[in-house]
Motif scaffolding. Structure first.
Motif, PDB file in Angstrom:
ATOM      1  N   GLY A 133       0.813  -1.211   0.000  1.00 14.58           N
ATOM      2  CA  GLY A 133       0.000   0.000   0.000  1.00 14.58           C
ATOM      3  C   GLY A 133       0.848   1.262   0.000  1.00 14.58           C
ATOM      4  N   VAL A 134       1.887   1.292   0.844  1.00 20.27           N
ATOM      5  CA  VAL A 134       2.772   2.464   0.905  1.00 20.27           C
ATOM      6  C   VAL A 134       3.528   2.630  -0.409  1.00 20.27           C
ATOM      7  CG1 VAL A 134       4.817   3.436   2.032  1.00 20.27           C
ATOM      8  CG2 VAL A 134       3.006   2.389   3.412  1.00 20.27           C
ATOM      9  N   LEU A 135       4.067   1.513  -0.928  1.00 18.90           N
ATOM     10  CA  LEU A 135       4.774   1.578  -2.204  1.00 18.90           C
ATOM     11  C   LEU A 135       3.831   2.011  -3.327  1.00 18.90           C
ATOM     12  CD1 LEU A 135       7.445   1.035  -3.689  1.00 18.90           C
ATOM     13  CD2 LEU A 135       6.690  -1.325  -4.015  1.00 18.90           C
ATOM     14  N   GLY A 136       2.615   1.494  -3.305  1.00 15.67           N
ATOM     15  CA  GLY A 136       1.633   1.879  -4.308  1.00 15.67           C
ATOM     16  C   GLY A 136       1.272   3.346  -4.231  1.00 15.67           C
ATOM     17  N   PHE A 137       1.261   3.898  -3.012  1.00 14.80           N
ATOM     18  CA  PHE A 137       0.942   5.323  -2.844  1.00 14.80           C
ATOM     19  C   PHE A 137       1.968   6.197  -3.550  1.00 14.80           C
ATOM     20  CE2 PHE A 137       1.655   9.245  -0.402  1.00 14.80           C
ATOM     21  CZ  PHE A 137       0.421   9.853  -0.566  1.00 14.80           C
ATOM     22  N   PHE A 138       3.253   5.921  -3.315  1.00 22.33           N
ATOM     23  CA  PHE A 138       4.294   6.757  -3.901  1.00 22.33           C
ATOM     24  C   PHE A 138       4.399   6.550  -5.412  1.00 22.33           C
ATOM     25  CE2 PHE A 138       5.770   6.667   0.555  1.00 22.33           C
ATOM     26  CZ  PHE A 138       5.856   8.038   0.773  1.00 22.33           C
ATOM     27  N   ILE A 139       4.267   5.302  -5.863  1.00 21.60           N
ATOM     28  CA  ILE A 139       4.303   5.062  -7.310  1.00 21.60           C
ATOM     29  C   ILE A 139       3.063   5.656  -7.972  1.00 21.60           C
ATOM     30  CG2 ILE A 139       4.202   3.267  -9.085  1.00 21.60           C
ATOM     31  CD1 ILE A 139       6.019   1.577  -7.364  1.00 21.60           C
ATOM     32  N   GLY A 140       1.924   5.573  -7.290  1.00 19.28           N
ATOM     33  CA  GLY A 140       0.702   6.151  -7.838  1.00 19.28           C
ATOM     34  C   GLY A 140       0.795   7.654  -7.991  1.00 19.28           C
ATOM     35  N   ILE A 141       1.390   8.345  -7.013  1.00 15.54           N
ATOM     36  CA  ILE A 141       1.544   9.796  -7.105  1.00 15.54           C
ATOM     37  C   ILE A 141       2.355  10.178  -8.342  1.00 15.54           C
ATOM     38  CG2 ILE A 141       2.683  11.773  -6.028  1.00 15.54           C
ATOM     39  CD1 ILE A 141       1.800  10.734  -3.342  1.00 15.54           C
ATOM     40  N   MET A 156      -6.770  13.468  -8.701  1.00 20.92           N
ATOM     41  CA  MET A 156      -5.541  12.846  -8.230  1.00 20.92           C
ATOM     42  C   MET A 156      -5.797  11.999  -6.996  1.00 20.92           C
ATOM     43  SD  MET A 156      -2.536  12.579  -9.326  1.00 20.92           S
ATOM     44  CE  MET A 156      -1.043  11.780  -8.760  1.00 20.92           C
ATOM     45  N   ARG A 157      -6.568  12.520  -6.069  1.00 19.00           N
ATOM     46  CA  ARG A 157      -6.851  11.768  -4.845  1.00 19.00           C
ATOM     47  C   ARG A 157      -7.644  10.510  -5.151  1.00 19.00           C
ATOM     48  NH1 ARG A 157     -10.169  14.827  -0.299  1.00 19.00           N
ATOM     49  NH2 ARG A 157     -11.804  14.520  -1.857  1.00 19.00           N
ATOM     50  N   THR A 158      -8.622  10.610  -6.041  1.00 19.54           N
ATOM     51  CA  THR A 158      -9.466   9.462  -6.380  1.00 19.54           C
ATOM     52  C   THR A 158      -8.657   8.387  -7.092  1.00 19.54           C
ATOM     53  OG1 THR A 158     -11.399  10.911  -6.575  1.00 19.54           O
ATOM     54  CG2 THR A 158     -11.546   8.737  -7.597  1.00 19.54           C
ATOM     55  N   LYS A 159      -7.851   8.792  -8.072  1.00 15.15           N
ATOM     56  CA  LYS A 159      -7.031   7.823  -8.805  1.00 15.15           C
ATOM     57  C   LYS A 159      -6.012   7.157  -7.879  1.00 15.15           C
ATOM     58  CE  LYS A 159      -7.245  10.033 -13.374  1.00 15.15           C
ATOM     59  NZ  LYS A 159      -6.454  10.673 -14.447  1.00 15.15           N
ATOM     60  N   THR A 160      -5.392   7.948  -7.011  1.00 11.20           N
ATOM     61  CA  THR A 160      -4.383   7.393  -6.101  1.00 11.20           C
ATOM     62  C   THR A 160      -5.010   6.408  -5.128  1.00 11.20           C
ATOM     63  OG1 THR A 160      -3.088   9.447  -6.256  1.00 11.20           O
ATOM     64  CG2 THR A 160      -2.588   7.969  -4.430  1.00 11.20           C
ATOM     65  N   LEU A 161      -6.177   6.751  -4.601  1.00 12.90           N
ATOM     66  CA  LEU A 161      -6.856   5.849  -3.673  1.00 12.90           C
ATOM     67  C   LEU A 161      -7.218   4.537  -4.362  1.00 12.90           C
ATOM     68  CD1 LEU A 161      -8.071   5.267  -0.934  1.00 12.90           C
ATOM     69  CD2 LEU A 161     -10.145   6.492  -1.642  1.00 12.90           C
ATOM     70  N   SER A 162      -7.705   4.616  -5.596  1.00 11.75           N
ATOM     71  CA  SER A 162      -8.029   3.403  -6.344  1.00 11.75           C
ATOM     72  C   SER A 162      -6.777   2.568  -6.590  1.00 11.75           C
ATOM     73  CB  SER A 162      -8.681   3.772  -7.682  1.00 11.75           C
ATOM     74  OG  SER A 162      -8.929   2.622  -8.463  1.00 11.75           O
ATOM     75  N   PHE A 163      -5.693   3.232  -6.933  1.00 14.96           N
ATOM     76  CA  PHE A 163      -4.431   2.532  -7.191  1.00 14.96           C
ATOM     77  C   PHE A 163      -3.942   1.825  -5.928  1.00 14.96           C
ATOM     78  CE2 PHE A 163       0.131   2.146  -7.942  1.00 14.96           C
ATOM     79  CZ  PHE A 163       0.188   1.760  -9.267  1.00 14.96           C
ATOM     80  N   VAL A 164      -3.984   2.515  -4.793  1.00 13.97           N
ATOM     81  CA  VAL A 164      -3.515   1.933  -3.535  1.00 13.97           C
ATOM     82  C   VAL A 164      -4.386   0.740  -3.135  1.00 13.97           C
ATOM     83  CG1 VAL A 164      -3.256   2.353  -1.055  1.00 13.97           C
ATOM     84  CG2 VAL A 164      -2.433   4.047  -2.701  1.00 13.97           C
ATOM     85  N   LEU A 165      -5.691   0.884  -3.231  1.00 12.02           N
ATOM     86  CA  LEU A 165      -6.580  -0.224  -2.878  1.00 12.02           C
ATOM     87  C   LEU A 165      -6.336  -1.429  -3.775  1.00 12.02           C
ATOM     88  CD1 LEU A 165      -9.935   1.683  -2.260  1.00 12.02           C
ATOM     89  CD2 LEU A 165      -8.516   0.576  -0.534  1.00 12.02           C
ATOM     90  N   SER A 166      -6.105  -1.171  -5.054  1.00  9.56           N
ATOM     91  CA  SER A 166      -5.902  -2.284  -5.990  1.00  9.56           C
ATOM     92  C   SER A 166      -4.607  -3.034  -5.694  1.00  9.56           C
ATOM     93  CB  SER A 166      -5.905  -1.775  -7.432  1.00  9.56           C
ATOM     94  OG  SER A 166      -4.726  -1.047  -7.733  1.00  9.56           O
ATOM     95  N   VAL A 167      -3.528  -2.303  -5.382  1.00 14.52           N
ATOM     96  CA  VAL A 167      -2.259  -2.989  -5.132  1.00 14.52           C
ATOM     97  C   VAL A 167      -2.263  -3.669  -3.765  1.00 14.52           C
ATOM     98  CG1 VAL A 167      -1.002  -1.432  -6.656  1.00 14.52           C
ATOM     99  CG2 VAL A 167      -1.061  -0.948  -4.199  1.00 14.52           C
ATOM    100  N   ILE A 168      -3.067  -3.182  -2.838  1.00 19.13           N
ATOM    101  CA  ILE A 168      -3.204  -3.888  -1.551  1.00 19.13           C
ATOM    102  C   ILE A 168      -3.806  -5.278  -1.792  1.00 19.13           C
ATOM    103  CG2 ILE A 168      -4.506  -3.928   0.615  1.00 19.13           C
ATOM    104  CD1 ILE A 168      -4.016  -0.941   0.842  1.00 19.13           C
TER     105      ILE A 168
END
Length: 333
Positions: free
Chosen positions: A95-103, A206-218
């Motif tokens: 989740g943390v890695l996905g957050f930074f890569i998603g940004i 940006m917030r919506t896309k990042t949240l979706s990205f983080v949830l998906s990689v979790i």
């Protein structure tokens, strides 16, 4: 029969089939194959969230699955961390890695985003293969412990692991259903349909896309953690693009942007692959054209096509009922 396969009744039927499958499986090999299919289905659910519901084609999803698996492998084998603590940390790390890569990646759109994530996937593969002091390099990690149980409830056998992974799949489906049917899920679909329209409706892109990205990689991270506990050996190939392409295939065949689609695609493709094992290296000669035919004639996937046809039939029935009502009114006028 059609109504039986819809709504909660349909999910109940699928759950009963999954619960009863080991009773009819002739050997533990098929039970293990089904367990791995459940694990891949969990990862496919995550990919479907970012790609099917949010419209961002992520080609690094398999690499995130490898991150979750290696988190469990490194912590349990090298640092003797209990399995379930390592399992929870796998979700946190991905989740943390996905957050930074998603940004970084989600500032790009369309195929630029996909190409960027493909490059990220390759970088993560190289890190796993070359960082021998952390990941054991090409040798891989061996001797990963199976999930620990409590009392009489142990997970060291194929049957017990089957039901454990099935429970996580059921939980993953329930959580995903809550997400996509919520206001947050509507925001994801608004972004998929049009960035401009979503912004006009007040959605923070940006917030919506990042949240979706983080949830998906979790989802991918937890799937990888379960994979590590089930297979108990990890190699760099888990981070290769082939794993991501398999997940993409599962989603496309089943039906992108549908809750049931990733499950149907995973089980169908896995079953077809297993049934063609006798062809050995030539099985792709049969499997490839079958897959191409499915994509050509069912571009919305199996579930997506079925849902669209059902919607058209419902519209036709409503139109016929409206026409009959109008004729009845005219007759009495």
């Amino acid at each position: 029969m059609g109504s039986l396969l819809q709504g909660k009744a349909g999910w109940a039927v699928l759950a009963l089939i999954a619960l009863a499958f080991p009773l009819f499986a002739p050997n533990n090999y098929l039970i293990s194959v089904a367990t791995q299919a459940f694990i891949m289905a969990i990862a496919a659910l995550g990919l479907n969230l970012i790609t099917g519901y949010t419209g961002q084609f992520n080609l690094a999803h398999g690499a995130f699955m490898a991150v979750g698996a290696y988190t469990v492998g490194i912590l349990t084998v090298d640092h003797q961390v209990p399995f379930w603590i390592a399992f929870a940390l796998a979700g946190v790390v991905t989740g943390v890695l996905g957050f930074f890569i998603g940004i970084l990646s989600l500032r790009l759109k369309g195929h630029y985003f996909s190409i960027f994530t493909l490059c990220v996937s390759y970088i993560m593969f190289l890190l796993i293969e070359k960082w021998e002091s952390l990941t054991h390099g090409p040798v891989g990690i061996m001797g990963i412990p199976s999930p620990t149980g409590t009392g009489p409830l142990q997970f060291g056998t194929p049957l017990s692991q089957y039901y454990l992974v099935l429970a996580f799949l059921a939980l993953g489906i329930w959580v995903m259903a809550r997400i996509v049917r919520s206001l947050l899920g509507r925001s994801f679909m608004a972004v998929r349909n049009s960035d401009e329209l979503a912004e006009a409706l007040g959605t923070d892109l940006m917030r919506t896309k990042t949240l979706s990205f983080v949830l998906s990689v979790i989802y991918a991270g937890f799937a990888g953690a379960l994979y590590a506990g089930q297979v108990r050996f990890l190699g760099p190939d888990l981070a290769s693009e082939a794993v991501t392409f398999d997940l993409v295939m599962f989603v496309l065949v089943g039906g992108i942007g549908t809750l049931l689609g990733p499950l149907v695609g995973t089980f169908l493709v896995t079953g077809l692959t297993q049934s063609l094992q006798f062809l050995q290296d030539y099985r792709m000669v049969v499997f490839g054209p079958v897959l191409i035919a499915l994509i050509i004639f069912l571009p919305d996937g199996i579930v997506g096509t079925w849902l669209k046809r059902r919607a058209r039939r419902a519209d036709a029935r409503r139109a016929a009922a409206s026409a009959a009502t109008v004729q009845e009114v005219q007759r009495h006028a």
